[in-house]
Enzyme design. Structure first.
Site, short mmCIF file in Angstrom:
data_model
loop_
_atom_site.label_atom_id
_atom_site.label_comp_id
_atom_site.label_asym_id
_atom_site.label_seq_id
_atom_site.Cartn_x
_atom_site.Cartn_y
_atom_site.Cartn_z
N GLY A 97 0.81 -1.21 0.00
CA GLY A 97 0.00 0.00 0.00
C GLY A 97 0.84 1.26 0.00
N ARG A 158 0.61 -5.84 -4.64
CA ARG A 158 0.90 -6.69 -3.49
C ARG A 158 1.35 -8.10 -3.90
NH1 ARG A 158 -0.81 -4.25 1.18
NH2 ARG A 158 -2.23 -2.48 0.94
N ASP A 189 6.36 -7.43 5.06
CA ASP A 189 6.27 -8.53 4.11
C ASP A 189 7.11 -8.25 2.86
OD1 ASP A 189 4.63 -10.45 5.43
OD2 ASP A 189 2.89 -9.18 5.06
N LYS A 213 8.76 1.09 4.64
CA LYS A 213 7.56 1.86 4.35
C LYS A 213 6.34 1.18 4.97
CE LYS A 213 5.06 0.35 1.63
NZ LYS A 213 3.78 -0.42 1.62
N THR A 214 5.55 1.89 5.75
CA THR A 214 4.21 1.46 6.11
C THR A 214 3.60 2.46 7.07
OG1 THR A 214 2.83 -0.17 7.31
CG2 THR A 214 5.15 -0.10 7.88
N ILE A 215 2.38 2.89 6.78
CA ILE A 215 1.70 3.82 7.69
C ILE A 215 1.36 3.13 9.01
CG2 ILE A 215 0.70 5.07 5.73
CD1 ILE A 215 -2.06 3.96 6.68
N ASP A 216 1.36 1.80 9.02
CA ASP A 216 0.99 1.05 10.23
C ASP A 216 1.99 1.25 11.36
OD1 ASP A 216 -0.88 0.15 8.46
OD2 ASP A 216 -0.13 -1.90 8.35
N LYS A 254 -24.83 15.20 20.96
CA LYS A 254 -25.79 14.08 20.87
C LYS A 254 -25.22 12.80 20.29
CE LYS A 254 -27.69 15.84 16.49
NZ LYS A 254 -28.94 16.27 15.81
N TYR A 255 -23.98 12.79 19.84
CA TYR A 255 -23.47 11.59 19.17
C TYR A 255 -22.23 11.02 19.85
CZ TYR A 255 -26.48 12.64 15.16
OH TYR A 255 -27.56 12.88 14.35
N GLY A 263 -4.36 0.39 10.23
CA GLY A 263 -3.16 0.04 10.97
C GLY A 263 -2.90 -1.44 10.97
N GLU A 323 -7.79 -1.03 13.63
CA GLU A 323 -8.29 -1.87 12.54
C GLU A 323 -8.21 -3.36 12.86
OE1 GLU A 323 -7.44 -2.23 7.71
OE2 GLU A 323 -5.85 -1.57 9.06
N TYR A 454 -7.81 5.21 3.86
CA TYR A 454 -7.24 5.71 2.61
C TYR A 454 -6.97 7.21 2.66
CZ TYR A 454 -8.58 1.09 1.03
OH TYR A 454 -8.70 -0.27 0.91
N GLU A 455 -7.68 7.91 3.56
CA GLU A 455 -7.47 9.35 3.67
C GLU A 455 -6.03 9.71 4.04
OE1 GLU A 455 -11.74 8.45 4.99
OE2 GLU A 455 -9.74 7.58 5.22
N ARG A 457 -3.06 7.81 3.38
CA ARG A 457 -1.95 7.09 2.75
C ARG A 457 -1.20 7.88 1.68
NH1 ARG A 457 -3.57 1.14 0.98
NH2 ARG A 457 -4.41 2.32 -0.77
#
Length: 584
Positions: A97, A158, A189, A213-216, A254-255, A263, A323, A454-455, A457
């Site tokens: 990714g 991938r 990986d 590389k990895t956002i995780d 209210k929410y 991740g 996640e 996805y927002e 990456r």
């Protein structure tokens, strides 16, 4: 007639917005090891005293006899003073990714390669390596993407290279394009694949180098590699969004917002976003695993926080959900492990079946407890648990609506608390006054669900990620020119100018079960619940739950008051004295 404004707007198309145009002009700092009187030059490498040994090192050394023996699993440090060789042909690919900053890795490699060597880009990731989709990259070609986000210049995929036929295709590409080196930009990986390729291509004289590389954030090696690139940008993007929602909650009043954060398995993203924003509840998968919390334990924990806030008249809040949470809940971990084995063993039997038939078939192959758990779940959760695994044998956790399952069960739990107060309130339980109980009984549990993935990456990299990736490219390019195979580029001491390193990939390999069989892979770095970052989080979270102490960190900045800010998790875990990075 076209107005001057319309002309100007048209000129801004194709990544020429005011922001992007200015961003290209930002000069990134470079470590001293790559500078000679202001000119960028390759570094040489010398051995350090650090030797990496994994728990399965004997098996690893046996599986990688050439590269492991060559490196001795010794960490290298980059130092200035190497002359640039000529006529080298180095190829580079993205794998997995996207993560912000990838384009600057290419820029860094090109700066090191120079005009007397050739840099080749591989389109479509590992798949393009198999297909021989290579093209020459010139320095001028990268000017348009310098400091910008995305992986679109090369593209990625991938594909996992693991069969004899695939290895022969790689060898064919290496010979066809006369490659002296391949640089793999990817996660754990992908860097495992780089280690395998380094061994396979050893006798071809083609070195293989990895870039983390990895956002995780799950590709870490203690002080040697504090974080992977892309993590800082992604967590700052998510933190801005979460901060906006946190500011909305006391406005609308209210929410409860349940936000699942990308991740994969590790909860580094959730932890960092929590440190940046201070929401009411943040689940950390590794803590759930360590404390063996069942799904009911998690539901009761969150419901208690919701109830306490409701009793105080705070009818809103934010819950962060990592996640990969579902894989860490004990009963689900057993279920998923059994499902992985069944799906692998009966792949041909299951292929022609409809989804409902597949459910029935699979339930007959599970142990009683797992079969009962699967049968009890909503159909939406069942469907996602039975999805095909990815190319690395992993459950596609991003497709599992864990946040929806929690909302449903917490709603039921809150109703039980109102209808059967004796079970939940009193001595040793929740203690509410009569007024607080009345307020709680009037509370309505209204929710919104989100998934932020996805927002984060492909956005423009933060200043840190842009500088970090440029220097990782300089390290990787220097390794390739030096003929150092089977290493991953790394940068430590991020608050003190940075020390460029080369980590032997064979020192990171462990044995894990994938697709029902043992495989050698680089182990994911999970959140350590004894780490300073987690301990600080654990110390403060009860206050965040009881009152609105949230903060809005704002957008990522390339210049301004927070531009040089490091991830808080890195600062805490590395023991830095400053929140700001320094590369020189």
């Amino acid at each position: 007639m076209t107005s001057s404004i319309q002309t100007r707007l048209t000129e801004m198309e194709n990544r020429n917005s005011l922001f992007e145009t200015q961003l290209r002009q930002v000069e990134m700092p470079i470590c001293n090891a790559f500078l000679d009187n202001g000119a960028v030059v390759p570094a040489s490498f010398h051995e350090t005293d650090t030797v990496l040994k994994g728990p399965d090192q004997a098996r690893t050394d046996a599986a990688f006899p050439k590269s492991a023996q060559k490196s001795g699993n010794v960490v290298l440090e980059a130092v200035s003073g190497k002359s640039r060789p000529t006529a080298k042909r180095i190829a580079v690919l993205f794998s997995g990714g996207p993560a912000a900053g990838g384009h600057n890795v290419l820029v860094g490699i090109q700066k090191i390669i120079g005009q007397d060597n050739t840099l080749l880009g591989i389109r479509k990731g590992p798949k393009g390596l198999l297909e021989g989709q290579l093209f020459e990259i010139k320095a001028d070609d990268l000017a348009a993407i310098e400091n910008l986000g995305g992986f679109d210049y090369l593209g990625s995929d991938r594909t996992k290279i693991k069969t004899p036929e695939q290895f022969e295709l790689v060898k064919k590409t290496v010979r066809q394009f006369k490659l002296d080196g391949i640089i793999v930009i990817g996660g754990d990986d992908s860097n495992t694949n780089a280690a395998v390729l380094a061994e396979y291509l050893y006798d071809e004289g083609c070195v293989v180098v990895g870039v983390p590389k990895t956002i995780d954030g799950d590709l870490q090696v203690g002080e040697l590699l504090p974080i992977s690139f892309g993590f800082d940008t992604a967590t700052k993007v998510y933190a801005e969004l979460v901060g906006n929602i946190l500011q909305d909650t006391p406005s609308s009043r209210k929410y409860w917002h349940f936000i699942k954060l990308m991740g994969r398995s590790a909860s580094h993203v959730a932890l960092e976003v929590a440190l940046q924003t201070r929401p009411a509840v943040t689940l950390i998968s590794e803590e759930v695993d360590a404390k063996q919390w069942s799904l009911n334990d998690i539901v009761e924990h969150i419901a208690a926080v919701v109830a306490r806030r409701a009793a105080k008249g705070i009818s809103y809040g934010v819950v962060l959900v990592p996640e990969g949470l579902i894989e860490f809940i004990p009963e689900f971990r057993v279920l998923i492990s059994e499902l992985n084995d069944v799906l692998a063993e009966y792949e041909q039997d299951l292929a022609p079946l409809s989804l409902s038939q597949k459910k029935n078939f699979v339930e007959t192959k599970l142990n009683q407890g797992s079969a009962q758990l699967l049968a009890s779940l909503p159909d939406s959760i069942k469907d996602m648990l039975l999805l095909d695994r990815d190319s690395h044998g992993n459950l596609q956790v991003s497709q599992v609506p864990t946040e929806s399952l929690l909302v449903e069960m917490i709603g039921i739990k809150l109703s039980e608390m109102k209808n059967h107060p004796a079970r939940y309130f009193g001595a040793g339980k929740l203690a509410f006054s009569e007024a607080e109980m009345a307020t709680f009984n009037q509370f309505k549990f209204a929710t919104n669900n989100h998934f932020f993935g996805y927002e984060g990456r492909c956005g423009a990299p933060t200043l840190f990620d842009a500088a970090y990736t440029l220097n990782l490219g300089l390290i990787a390019g220097s390794l390739a020119l030096s003929g150092k195979t089977g290493y991953m580029a790394a940068l430590r001491d991020l608050d003190q100018g940075g020390r460029p390193l080369a980590i032997p990939l064979t020192g990171l390999i462990n044995v894990e079960k994938r697709h029902g069989v043992d495989e050698m892979v680089i182990k994911k770095a999970l959140v350590d619940i004894d780490s300073p970052a987690f301990q600080y989080f654990a110390q403060r979270r009860s206050d965040w739950a009881n009152d609105d102490l949230f903060v809005s960190p704002g957008p990522r900045q390339l210049w301004g008051p927070t531009a040089a800010q490091l991830p808080f998790m890195v600062v805490l875990n590395q023991g830095y004295d400053s929140l700001e990075f320094s590369i020189r």
